[in-house]
Design a protein around this motif. Structure first.
Motif, PDB file in Angstrom:
ATOM      1  N   LEU A 164       8.898  16.477   0.051  1.00  0.00           N
ATOM      2  CA  LEU A 164       9.398  15.132  -0.233  1.00  0.00           C
ATOM      3  C   LEU A 164      10.029  14.491   0.990  1.00  0.00           C
ATOM      4  O   LEU A 164       9.869  13.299   1.243  1.00  0.00           O
ATOM      5  CB  LEU A 164      10.426  15.203  -1.378  1.00  0.00           C
ATOM      6  N   VAL A 165      10.749  15.297   1.797  1.00  0.00           N
ATOM      7  CA  VAL A 165      11.417  14.735   2.977  1.00  0.00           C
ATOM      8  C   VAL A 165      10.513  14.728   4.195  1.00  0.00           C
ATOM      9  O   VAL A 165      10.901  14.252   5.259  1.00  0.00           O
ATOM     10  CB  VAL A 165      12.716  15.501   3.318  1.00  0.00           C
ATOM     11  N   LEU A 166       9.299  15.257   4.035  1.00  0.00           N
ATOM     12  CA  LEU A 166       8.354  15.295   5.149  1.00  0.00           C
ATOM     13  C   LEU A 166       7.237  14.274   4.960  1.00  0.00           C
ATOM     14  O   LEU A 166       6.299  14.230   5.752  1.00  0.00           O
ATOM     15  CB  LEU A 166       7.752  16.697   5.295  1.00  0.00           C
ATOM     16  N   GLY A 167       7.325  13.467   3.903  1.00  0.00           N
ATOM     17  CA  GLY A 167       6.310  12.444   3.663  1.00  0.00           C
ATOM     18  C   GLY A 167       5.341  12.809   2.571  1.00  0.00           C
ATOM     19  O   GLY A 167       4.282  12.179   2.441  1.00  0.00           O
ATOM     20  N   GLY A 168       5.650  13.800   1.739  1.00  0.00           N
ATOM     21  CA  GLY A 168       4.734  14.250   0.707  1.00  0.00           C
ATOM     22  C   GLY A 168       4.562  13.279  -0.443  1.00  0.00           C
ATOM     23  O   GLY A 168       3.553  13.307  -1.132  1.00  0.00           O
ATOM     24  N   ALA A 192       0.837  -1.205   0.000  1.00  0.00           N
ATOM     25  CA  ALA A 192       0.000   0.000   0.000  1.00  0.00           C
ATOM     26  C   ALA A 192       0.872   1.255   0.000  1.00  0.00           C
ATOM     27  O   ALA A 192       1.814   1.365   0.784  1.00  0.00           O
ATOM     28  CB  ALA A 192      -0.925  -0.008   1.216  1.00  0.00           C
ATOM     29  N   LYS A 193       0.557   2.195  -0.866  1.00  0.00           N
ATOM     30  CA  LYS A 193       1.282   3.465  -0.939  1.00  0.00           C
ATOM     31  C   LYS A 193       0.704   4.425   0.102  1.00  0.00           C
ATOM     32  O   LYS A 193      -0.480   4.747   0.065  1.00  0.00           O
ATOM     33  CB  LYS A 193       1.155   4.068  -2.335  1.00  0.00           C
ATOM     34  N   ARG A 194       1.551   4.857   1.022  1.00  0.00           N
ATOM     35  CA  ARG A 194       1.122   5.755   2.099  1.00  0.00           C
ATOM     36  C   ARG A 194       2.193   6.835   2.298  1.00  0.00           C
ATOM     37  O   ARG A 194       3.317   6.712   1.826  1.00  0.00           O
ATOM     38  CB  ARG A 194       0.938   4.983   3.413  1.00  0.00           C
ATOM     39  N   SER A 195       1.827   7.869   3.033  1.00  0.00           N
ATOM     40  CA  SER A 195       2.809   8.895   3.380  1.00  0.00           C
ATOM     41  C   SER A 195       3.830   8.305   4.347  1.00  0.00           C
ATOM     42  O   SER A 195       3.457   7.830   5.419  1.00  0.00           O
ATOM     43  CB  SER A 195       2.125  10.093   4.030  1.00  0.00           C
ATOM     44  N   PRO A 196       5.127   8.317   3.996  1.00  0.00           N
ATOM     45  CA  PRO A 196       6.135   7.654   4.828  1.00  0.00           C
ATOM     46  C   PRO A 196       6.665   8.488   5.987  1.00  0.00           C
ATOM     47  O   PRO A 196       7.582   8.060   6.690  1.00  0.00           O
ATOM     48  CB  PRO A 196       7.255   7.357   3.830  1.00  0.00           C
ATOM     49  N   GLY A 197       6.113   9.688   6.185  1.00  0.00           N
ATOM     50  CA  GLY A 197       6.585  10.517   7.292  1.00  0.00           C
ATOM     51  C   GLY A 197       8.069  10.828   7.181  1.00  0.00           C
ATOM     52  O   GLY A 197       8.551  11.241   6.124  1.00  0.00           O
ATOM     53  N   SER A 198       8.794  10.598   8.260  1.00  0.00           N
ATOM     54  CA  SER A 198      10.221  10.963   8.319  1.00  0.00           C
ATOM     55  C   SER A 198      11.161   9.819   7.928  1.00  0.00           C
ATOM     56  O   SER A 198      12.374   9.943   8.117  1.00  0.00           O
ATOM     57  CB  SER A 198      10.568  11.431   9.737  1.00  0.00           C
ATOM     58  N   THR A 199      10.628   8.734   7.393  1.00  0.00           N
ATOM     59  CA  THR A 199      11.491   7.578   7.111  1.00  0.00           C
ATOM     60  C   THR A 199      12.474   7.838   5.976  1.00  0.00           C
ATOM     61  O   THR A 199      13.449   7.091   5.819  1.00  0.00           O
ATOM     62  CB  THR A 199      10.644   6.343   6.770  1.00  0.00           C
ATOM     63  N   LEU A 200      12.256   8.884   5.175  1.00  0.00           N
ATOM     64  CA  LEU A 200      13.190   9.202   4.088  1.00  0.00           C
ATOM     65  C   LEU A 200      14.330  10.108   4.546  1.00  0.00           C
ATOM     66  O   LEU A 200      15.324  10.260   3.830  1.00  0.00           O
ATOM     67  CB  LEU A 200      12.453   9.875   2.930  1.00  0.00           C
TER      68      LEU A 200
END
Length: 748
Positions: free
Chosen positions: A410-414, A313-321
């Motif tokens: 992008l780095v915030l989960g966008g 499932a594609k979801r907002s990854p938050g801070s994992t990036l």
């Protein structure tokens, strides 16, 4: 020649990496049917079938005249019971063409087709087909499917007793139809097995006296117990539409069972607070094999949409990036672990932190571990040519056709990503900066790799992630050292809809998602509080699966060096810095300036003000910290005030002040930017702001040498610009100044 195999369609059998059956699908005609080549069917099983069904198979031309005459006599002339007398070839003809062979016409058709089979196909081909098409009760067809269903093992692992059992079923497969659960074989089948066993021993001439007691009455499994393991994973495999019917996967069933139990247990204990679903994945980054995939807490629970696969499932990854952004910052020398970053409001749109607060000055490793958004956005603005979006594209987690439309979000989960995407990214850390494709099918081929991060940057990042404290009972504390380090990060999506925890332990990437498939938010969906306990539960269950010879990452092997830096500024310490810390850095890459925070000043002992060259009273030298005014204000607001510089004595001349400290730094207008305003629009005001030393109380603004006004260092002065080229100048109350050119165009 029409291949005999193509008369029917087949099931797909999906196996774990240690050859255990995970799942078997139905064929198009709703049968459990698998194809096995004759070379893969044990000779003993072939011989017991020939002994039971057709002793003269290798010699007849498709039918046995003597057997047919005997059968005709018993069935029709004497009118006793119906006797078939079918050879294996004749049985194959009946199975393929669904013949009614209890009539004379039906039997004649069967014989004619058998003759045709013998002319077209070899004896081995006919025997092979029969062993694959023979009925074994209910909708089980062929020795391969029967072996997996009744004994839970492939035909190559069957014993003599099991060969005998399978050999007697096709003559009366309906005897097994009433079998509902694990138990002994029906008595009728058992007696036939005893007779066949006796016959077998006689023909083998093994010298053993036959004893029926030696013939086991096997425990077998019914069709109700056909394995249905790792359903989300096997659904995925089935969806790949592999051509082969037997698929060996990478799944480690032992780890799968432990992780599946951990997810179920965790959700069971968290349901009372609305936590109803989770997903987890374990990837061995050395082989890039998926060893565990749990797509939801319960595949069969429709209330939680359990058949959805949370790993994909594609979801907002938050801070994992964020770790990968920081790795790029390390690689390009913009930051190093102990360099100072600022969690303060920005001059442009400021992202909100999770706790709605700013924390002021902190090291980059603390900024990463605590997931501060402002430092990440600042760093994102510094990563260029290629930028962070291009980096993600190079890893394959962003499609080639996607455009760079996310900006700093992008780095915030966008950008939505899946747990599988994140697992691929984190495997880069285990592979020293090389990206490789994830595998789900067992093979001995090492996937191709491409370096997207330097090994040195990865090693530096891993040392930071290893210091991320483990949660315990809702409190943050340094977890007890285990044999191997855990390198991990958490993430929380917008609207508290998804909680993530992902990292490396031993040779594994472990990823966890907690959330709801309907996208409903929950105040408990916080990565650190909700996902990390499940993450560490899985990590602890993996301890016994880490190879004894596994060696954790060692920084020495990546040419990392240590440098002492000022603990307050993160810069090269001067003699004024009394407190230093050791930091990793990349020689020749990491940019480290000399400390300008700690300064030695002269203090008038009598007035306690700053002394100057004309001071007559006794003076003393004192080391002080000189921070920008905005940092002072932020630190004050968060309850951690920094000491302010004392003011100068009144007798000090401007020349003393100007030469002593730093000039103001103009923040707005920004360098190299053309400003556009609309005529007669009062809202188009240009903010003028500057960063100044902490001893400044007021700053004064000039445009083209004309005074505009004064303001405090923390507040901008707004100016309604005029079209043309201008010189903007700022002067602080100590006489220090800076200036910058700017261009303004007006539109109507």
């Amino acid at each position: 020649m029409y291949p005999i195999k193509s008369f029917f369609t087949y099931s797909k059998a999906i196996y774990s990496k240690d050859n255990q059956l995970l799942r078997m699908t139905l064929s198009e005609d709703e049968q459990y049917r698998l194809w096995a080549d004759l070379k893969d069917i044990p000779i003993g099983l072939q011989e017991t079938f020939l002994l039971k069904e057709d002793q003269y198979f290798k010699y007849h031309i498709g039918f046995n005249p003597i057997s047919l005459l005997k059968a005709f006599n018993v069935s029709y002339l004497r009118g006793e019971r119906m006797v078939g007398a079918s050879t294996i070839t004749m049985q194959l003809a009946r199975l393929i063409y669904n013949l009614q062979t209890r009539t004379i016409i039906g039997k004649l058709k069967q014989i004619l087709i058998s003759l045709g089979f013998e002319l077209i196909y070899s004896k081995d081909q006919i025997l092979e087909a029969y062993l694959n098409f023979a009925p074994f009760g209910r909708n089980i067809v062929g020795v391969s499917a029967a072996s997996l269903i009744y004994f839970k093992k492939p035909i190559t692992q069957l014993s003599l007793n099991e060969h005998l059992f399978l050999s007697v079923i096709p003559q009366n497969p309906s005897a097994l139809n009433s079998l509902n659960e694990l138990g002994s074989i029906p008595i009728e089948i058992y007696h036939k097995k005893v007779k066949l066993s006796e016959k077998w021993h006689v023909l083998q001439k093994d010298g053993k006296k036959f004893n029926a007691k030696n013939v086991e009455r096997n425990n077998i499994y019914s069709t109700n117990n056909i394995p249905f393991l790792a359903p989300h994973f096997t659904d995925f495999i089935i969806g790949k539409e592999f051509k082969e019917n037997s698929i060996e996967t990478t799944l480690n069933l032992k780890i799968q069972n432990k992780v599946d139990a951990a997810v179920k247990n965790y959700i069971h204990h968290k349901r009372s607070i609305g936590i109803k679903n989770a997903a987890a994945i374990v990837v061995n980054y050395n082989t890039m094999e998926i060893e565990t995939l749990v797509g939801s807490a319960d595949f069969f629970d429709n209330q939680i949409l359990g058949q959805n696969n949370g790993v994909f499932a594609k979801r907002s990854p938050g801070s994992t990036l964020k770790p990968f952004l920081y790795a790029l910052g390390f690689e390009r020398g913009i930051i190093f672990p102990k360099s100072i970053m600022y969690d303060i409001p920005l001059t442009f749109k400021t992202p909100r932190n999770f706790d709605e607060k700013f924390r002021g000055a902190m090291t980059s490793e603390v900024a990463l571990i605590t997931s501060r958004n402002v430092p990440a956005v600042w760093l994102y603005s510094k990563i260029k040519n290629p930028n962070f979006f291009a980096f993600l594209k190079s890893t394959g987690v962003i499609e080639d056709e996607e455009l760079d439309i996310y900006g700093s979000s992008l780095v915030l989960g966008g950008k939505e990503m899946s747990l599988l995407d994140l697992s691929k990214l984190y495997s880069i850390l285990g592979n020293q900066g090389k990206v490789r494709e994830i595998k789900w099918k067992k093979d001995n081929i090492e996937s191709a790799s491409t370096e997207v991060l330097s090994p040195q940057a990865v090693a530096m990042l891993m040392n930071v992630l290893a210091n991320n404290p483990r949660p315990s009972s809702g409190m943050i504390e340094k977890f007890t050292k285990r044999k191997h380090e855990v390198y991990w990060k958490t993430g929380t999506s917008f609207g508290l809809r998804d909680a993530w925890s992902i990292g490396l332990y031993g040779p594994y990437v472990v990823g966890v998602w907690v959330g709801n498939f309907d996208g409903q938010g929950n105040p408990y969906f916080i990565g650190h509080d909700t996902a990390s306990p499940l993450f560490f539960d899985i990590v602890d269950k993996l301890k016994n699966f880490v190879p004894d010879n596994f060696i954790d990452l060692k920084q020495d092997s990546y040419k990392l060096s240590h440098v002492d830096v000022c603990s307050k500024s993160g810069m090269i310490p001067t003699k004024n810095c009394k407190s230093t810390v050791s930091s990793l850095y990349l020689p020749g890459v990491s940019s480290i300036q000399k400390c300008n925070v700690h300064r030695k000043i002269k203090i008038n002992k009598k007035t306690k003000l700053r002394a100057c060259s004309t001071t007559n009273d006794s003076i003393e030298e004192k080391i002080v910290e000189v921070w920008p005014s905005k940092i002072l204000e932020i630190q004050k607001n968060i309850g951690l005030p920094l000491k302010e510089l004392p003011s100068y004595s009144n007798e000090c001349k401007i020349s003393d002040r100007v030469l002593s400290d730093n000039d103001p730094v103009i923040l707005s207008p920004q360098h190299g930017i053309d400003y556009h305003i609309r005529v007669n629009d009062d809202k188009n005001l240009i903010p003028l702001s500057a960063k100044v030393d902490s001893d400044v109380r007021n700053i004064f603004w000039y445009v083209d040498e004309e005074f505009l006004g004064k303001t405090s260092p923390l507040k901008p002065l707004f100016w309604k610009g005029v079209s043309g080229q201008h010189l903007v100048k700022v002067v602080d109350d100590q006489g220090r100044h800076s200036q910058r050119e700017m261009n303004i165009s007006v539109s109507y």
